[in-house]
Design a protein around this motif. Sequence first.
Motif, PDB file in Angstrom:
ATOM      1  N   SER A 116       0.847  -1.193   0.000  1.00 38.16           N
ATOM      2  CA  SER A 116       0.000   0.000   0.000  1.00 38.16           C
ATOM      3  C   SER A 116       0.882   1.242   0.000  1.00 38.16           C
ATOM      4  CB  SER A 116      -0.909   0.017   1.232  1.00 38.16           C
ATOM      5  OG  SER A 116      -1.853  -1.014   1.169  1.00 38.16           O
ATOM      6  N   ARG A 117       0.433   2.252  -0.713  1.00 36.50           N
ATOM      7  CA  ARG A 117       1.165   3.520  -0.818  1.00 36.50           C
ATOM      8  C   ARG A 117       0.701   4.429   0.311  1.00 36.50           C
ATOM      9  NH1 ARG A 117      -1.824   4.314  -5.309  1.00 36.50           N
ATOM     10  NH2 ARG A 117      -1.069   6.454  -5.598  1.00 36.50           N
ATOM     11  N   VAL A 118       1.629   4.766   1.214  1.00 33.96           N
ATOM     12  CA  VAL A 118       1.280   5.500   2.426  1.00 33.96           C
ATOM     13  C   VAL A 118       2.200   6.703   2.591  1.00 33.96           C
ATOM     14  CG1 VAL A 118       1.055   5.373   4.942  1.00 33.96           C
ATOM     15  CG2 VAL A 118       0.488   3.378   3.533  1.00 33.96           C
ATOM     16  N   ILE A 119       1.623   7.807   3.003  1.00 30.26           N
ATOM     17  CA  ILE A 119       2.382   9.011   3.317  1.00 30.26           C
ATOM     18  C   ILE A 119       1.850   9.598   4.619  1.00 30.26           C
ATOM     19  CG2 ILE A 119       2.780  11.431   2.636  1.00 30.26           C
ATOM     20  CD1 ILE A 119       3.103  10.531  -0.210  1.00 30.26           C
ATOM     21  N   ARG A 120       2.756   9.943   5.525  1.00 32.48           N
ATOM     22  CA  ARG A 120       2.373  10.654   6.744  1.00 32.48           C
ATOM     23  C   ARG A 120       2.520  12.145   6.519  1.00 32.48           C
ATOM     24  NH1 ARG A 120       5.311   9.072  12.161  1.00 32.48           N
ATOM     25  NH2 ARG A 120       3.898  10.699  12.933  1.00 32.48           N
ATOM     26  N   VAL A 121       1.527  12.886   6.959  1.00 32.97           N
ATOM     27  CA  VAL A 121       1.497  14.331   6.739  1.00 32.97           C
ATOM     28  C   VAL A 121       1.320  15.043   8.076  1.00 32.97           C
ATOM     29  CG1 VAL A 121       0.220  16.209   5.649  1.00 32.97           C
ATOM     30  CG2 VAL A 121       0.522  14.055   4.427  1.00 32.97           C
ATOM     31  N   MET A 122       2.061  16.123   8.271  1.00 31.67           N
ATOM     32  CA  MET A 122       1.836  16.977   9.432  1.00 31.67           C
ATOM     33  C   MET A 122       1.575  18.396   8.928  1.00 31.67           C
ATOM     34  SD  MET A 122       1.312  17.872  12.418  1.00 31.67           S
ATOM     35  CE  MET A 122       1.268  16.171  12.983  1.00 31.67           C
ATOM     36  N   PRO A 123       0.303  18.727   8.682  1.00 31.22           N
ATOM     37  CA  PRO A 123      -0.063  20.097   8.318  1.00 31.22           C
ATOM     38  C   PRO A 123      -0.418  20.865   9.585  1.00 31.22           C
ATOM     39  CG  PRO A 123      -1.927  18.648   8.005  1.00 31.22           C
ATOM     40  CD  PRO A 123      -0.833  17.824   8.653  1.00 31.22           C
ATOM     41  N   ASN A 124      -0.922  22.062   9.444  1.00 32.36           N
ATOM     42  CA  ASN A 124      -1.507  22.742  10.595  1.00 32.36           C
ATOM     43  C   ASN A 124      -2.748  23.508  10.145  1.00 32.36           C
ATOM     44  OD1 ASN A 124      -0.335  25.015   9.375  1.00 32.36           O
ATOM     45  ND2 ASN A 124       1.156  25.348  11.004  1.00 32.36           N
ATOM     46  N   THR A 125      -3.519  23.963  11.109  1.00 30.52           N
ATOM     47  CA  THR A 125      -4.850  24.491  10.801  1.00 30.52           C
ATOM     48  C   THR A 125      -4.870  25.761   9.938  1.00 30.52           C
ATOM     49  OG1 THR A 125      -4.887  25.576  12.975  1.00 30.52           O
ATOM     50  CG2 THR A 125      -5.991  23.439  12.782  1.00 30.52           C
ATOM     51  N   PRO A 126      -3.791  26.552   9.850  1.00 28.51           N
ATOM     52  CA  PRO A 126      -3.843  27.665   8.901  1.00 28.51           C
ATOM     53  C   PRO A 126      -3.997  27.240   7.437  1.00 28.51           C
ATOM     54  CG  PRO A 126      -2.237  28.168  10.590  1.00 28.51           C
ATOM     55  CD  PRO A 126      -2.668  26.742  10.813  1.00 28.51           C
ATOM     56  N   ALA A 127      -4.050  25.943   7.178  1.00 32.99           N
ATOM     57  CA  ALA A 127      -4.444  25.468   5.840  1.00 32.99           C
ATOM     58  C   ALA A 127      -5.796  26.068   5.464  1.00 32.99           C
ATOM     59  CB  ALA A 127      -4.518  23.942   5.819  1.00 32.99           C
ATOM     60  N   PHE A 167      11.703  13.335  11.556  1.00 33.29           N
ATOM     61  CA  PHE A 167      11.491  14.757  11.837  1.00 33.29           C
ATOM     62  C   PHE A 167      10.048  15.069  12.257  1.00 33.29           C
ATOM     63  CE2 PHE A 167      14.989  16.838   8.973  1.00 33.29           C
ATOM     64  CZ  PHE A 167      15.960  16.099   9.635  1.00 33.29           C
ATOM     65  N   LEU A 168       9.133  14.125  12.080  1.00 33.48           N
ATOM     66  CA  LEU A 168       7.719  14.462  12.213  1.00 33.48           C
ATOM     67  C   LEU A 168       7.300  14.808  13.634  1.00 33.48           C
ATOM     68  CD1 LEU A 168       5.928  12.034   9.719  1.00 33.48           C
ATOM     69  CD2 LEU A 168       6.555  14.431   9.416  1.00 33.48           C
ATOM     70  N   ASP A 169       7.902  14.168  14.628  1.00 35.55           N
ATOM     71  CA  ASP A 169       7.534  14.504  16.007  1.00 35.55           C
ATOM     72  C   ASP A 169       7.924  15.941  16.341  1.00 35.55           C
ATOM     73  OD1 ASP A 169       6.355  12.034  16.889  1.00 35.55           O
ATOM     74  OD2 ASP A 169       8.362  11.167  16.914  1.00 35.55           O
ATOM     75  N   ALA A 170       9.139  16.341  15.923  1.00 36.55           N
ATOM     76  CA  ALA A 170       9.577  17.719  16.179  1.00 36.55           C
ATOM     77  C   ALA A 170       8.728  18.708  15.392  1.00 36.55           C
ATOM     78  CB  ALA A 170      11.053  17.881  15.827  1.00 36.55           C
ATOM     79  N   ALA A 171       8.356  18.348  14.159  1.00 39.65           N
ATOM     80  CA  ALA A 171       7.477  19.226  13.375  1.00 39.65           C
ATOM     81  C   ALA A 171       6.117  19.357  14.037  1.00 39.65           C
ATOM     82  CB  ALA A 171       7.330  18.686  11.953  1.00 39.65           C
ATOM     83  N   THR A 172       5.641  18.271  14.659  1.00 40.87           N
ATOM     84  CA  THR A 172       4.385  18.330  15.405  1.00 40.87           C
ATOM     85  C   THR A 172       4.492  19.332  16.545  1.00 40.87           C
ATOM     86  OG1 THR A 172       3.857  16.024  14.880  1.00 40.87           O
ATOM     87  CG2 THR A 172       2.742  16.991  16.781  1.00 40.87           C
ATOM     88  N   GLY A 173       5.595  19.266  17.283  1.00 40.67           N
ATOM     89  CA  GLY A 173       5.792  20.171  18.412  1.00 40.67           C
ATOM     90  C   GLY A 173       5.969  21.614  18.011  1.00 40.67           C
ATOM     91  N   LEU A 174       6.529  21.842  16.795  1.00 39.97           N
ATOM     92  CA  LEU A 174       6.766  23.207  16.335  1.00 39.97           C
ATOM     93  C   LEU A 174       5.600  23.752  15.510  1.00 39.97           C
ATOM     94  CD1 LEU A 174       8.450  25.722  15.866  1.00 39.97           C
ATOM     95  CD2 LEU A 174       9.713  24.494  14.094  1.00 39.97           C
ATOM     96  N   SER A 175       5.431  23.242  14.304  1.00 41.82           N
ATOM     97  CA  SER A 175       4.416  23.830  13.417  1.00 41.82           C
ATOM     98  C   SER A 175       3.024  23.258  13.643  1.00 41.82           C
ATOM     99  CB  SER A 175       4.821  23.635  11.951  1.00 41.82           C
ATOM    100  OG  SER A 175       5.015  22.263  11.645  1.00 41.82           O
ATOM    101  N   GLY A 176       2.930  21.986  14.037  1.00 46.72           N
ATOM    102  CA  GLY A 176       1.614  21.410  14.285  1.00 46.72           C
ATOM    103  C   GLY A 176       0.923  22.080  15.463  1.00 46.72           C
ATOM    104  N   VAL A 259       7.818  23.729  22.604  1.00 46.50           N
ATOM    105  CA  VAL A 259       8.104  22.840  21.474  1.00 46.50           C
ATOM    106  C   VAL A 259       8.630  21.505  21.983  1.00 46.50           C
ATOM    107  CG1 VAL A 259       9.519  22.514  19.411  1.00 46.50           C
ATOM    108  CG2 VAL A 259       8.523  24.757  19.898  1.00 46.50           C
ATOM    109  N   GLN A 260       9.514  21.547  22.980  1.00 53.08           N
ATOM    110  CA  GLN A 260      10.086  20.318  23.526  1.00 53.08           C
ATOM    111  C   GLN A 260       9.006  19.440  24.165  1.00 53.08           C
ATOM    112  OE1 GLN A 260      13.212  20.969  26.385  1.00 53.08           O
ATOM    113  NE2 GLN A 260      13.593  18.801  26.705  1.00 53.08           N
ATOM    114  N   THR A 261       8.122  20.060  24.925  1.00 53.68           N
ATOM    115  CA  THR A 261       7.065  19.306  25.603  1.00 53.68           C
ATOM    116  C   THR A 261       6.096  18.688  24.606  1.00 53.68           C
ATOM    117  OG1 THR A 261       7.205  20.765  27.531  1.00 53.68           O
ATOM    118  CG2 THR A 261       5.208  19.444  27.300  1.00 53.68           C
ATOM    119  N   ALA A 262       5.696  19.469  23.593  1.00 56.32           N
ATOM    120  CA  ALA A 262       4.778  18.943  22.583  1.00 56.32           C
ATOM    121  C   ALA A 262       5.425  17.825  21.780  1.00 56.32           C
ATOM    122  CB  ALA A 262       4.311  20.070  21.670  1.00 56.32           C
ATOM    123  N   THR A 263       6.709  17.976  21.478  1.00 58.22           N
ATOM    124  CA  THR A 263       7.441  16.922  20.757  1.00 58.22           C
ATOM    125  C   THR A 263       7.481  15.646  21.593  1.00 58.22           C
ATOM    126  OG1 THR A 263       8.794  18.543  19.587  1.00 58.22           O
ATOM    127  CG2 THR A 263       9.630  16.294  19.688  1.00 58.22           C
TER     128      THR A 263
END
Length: 273
Positions: A116-127, A167-176, A259-263
């Motif tokens: 299966s073709r799978v991609i994980r995405v971390m956008p944020n609500t300003p979309a 990188f996705l966990d850190a991106a979650t803590g920062l931009s997510g 950011v550290q706590t959210a990550t």
Amino acid sequence: MAALRIGFIGAGNMAQALAKGFISAGVAKPENLVASSPPADEHLLQQMKVLGCTTTHNNQEAAADTDIVVICVKPNIIGQVLRDLHPCVTLSRPLVTSVALGVTLADIETALPPESRVIRVMPNTPALVQMAASVFAKGRHATLDDARLTHRMLSAVGECDEVPETFLDAATGLSGSGPAYMYVALEALADGGVKMGLPRSLALKLAAQTMMGSAKMVLATGKHPGQLKDDVCSPGGCTIQGVHTLERACLRAALIDAVQTATATSISAAAGK
């Protein structure tokens, strides 16, 4: 791209933000979007209906005959969701994208049919206003075309970069999570304006425009924010006095800690799944 058929599994804030962003940017037409959510979340589906999307309580119906399935559910129910989607993915082989916190590519690939073709995405609500900051990581069987399509879709609603999954966990803590930090800062700035005598509406407008303009200066000039800060601070002026107050209050440390706590929470979610 407007002919893309997209199925949203889950109809919460992120699904609504992406759906509205895709429609506004011309990525997809409302009639080609389908969203599913349990009967208890009918109020969320109503919001998707307002956008012109088709809605259902059945995940398989939402995913049937789609080009892309976007999984926007809490990680505690993704196991059941993936079981629901298994027959549809077997039949039509859509690209499966997921915004579920802490659910790895390997987790999703294991639960879905082989290859299966799978991609994980971390956008944020300003979309929602086409100002998202998004990253994505592709799975073992996702193709270069899948990555290009994902990049085009997310770029239509803001800035987007492909990154390693690590990188996705850190991106979650920062931009997510970051919009929430910015809203707290914006509200506090506006409160400061009100304290000093400005009308609430004007204070909020000035604070929001100042934050947006400052961010745009960083992106447009390529200058380090420290340099841009120095450009505003005249010797002995009021701005450097305000900056000194922020330093005494440890604003930098508080944001780094956020950011550290959210990550760490994102990492814990993955470990505890």
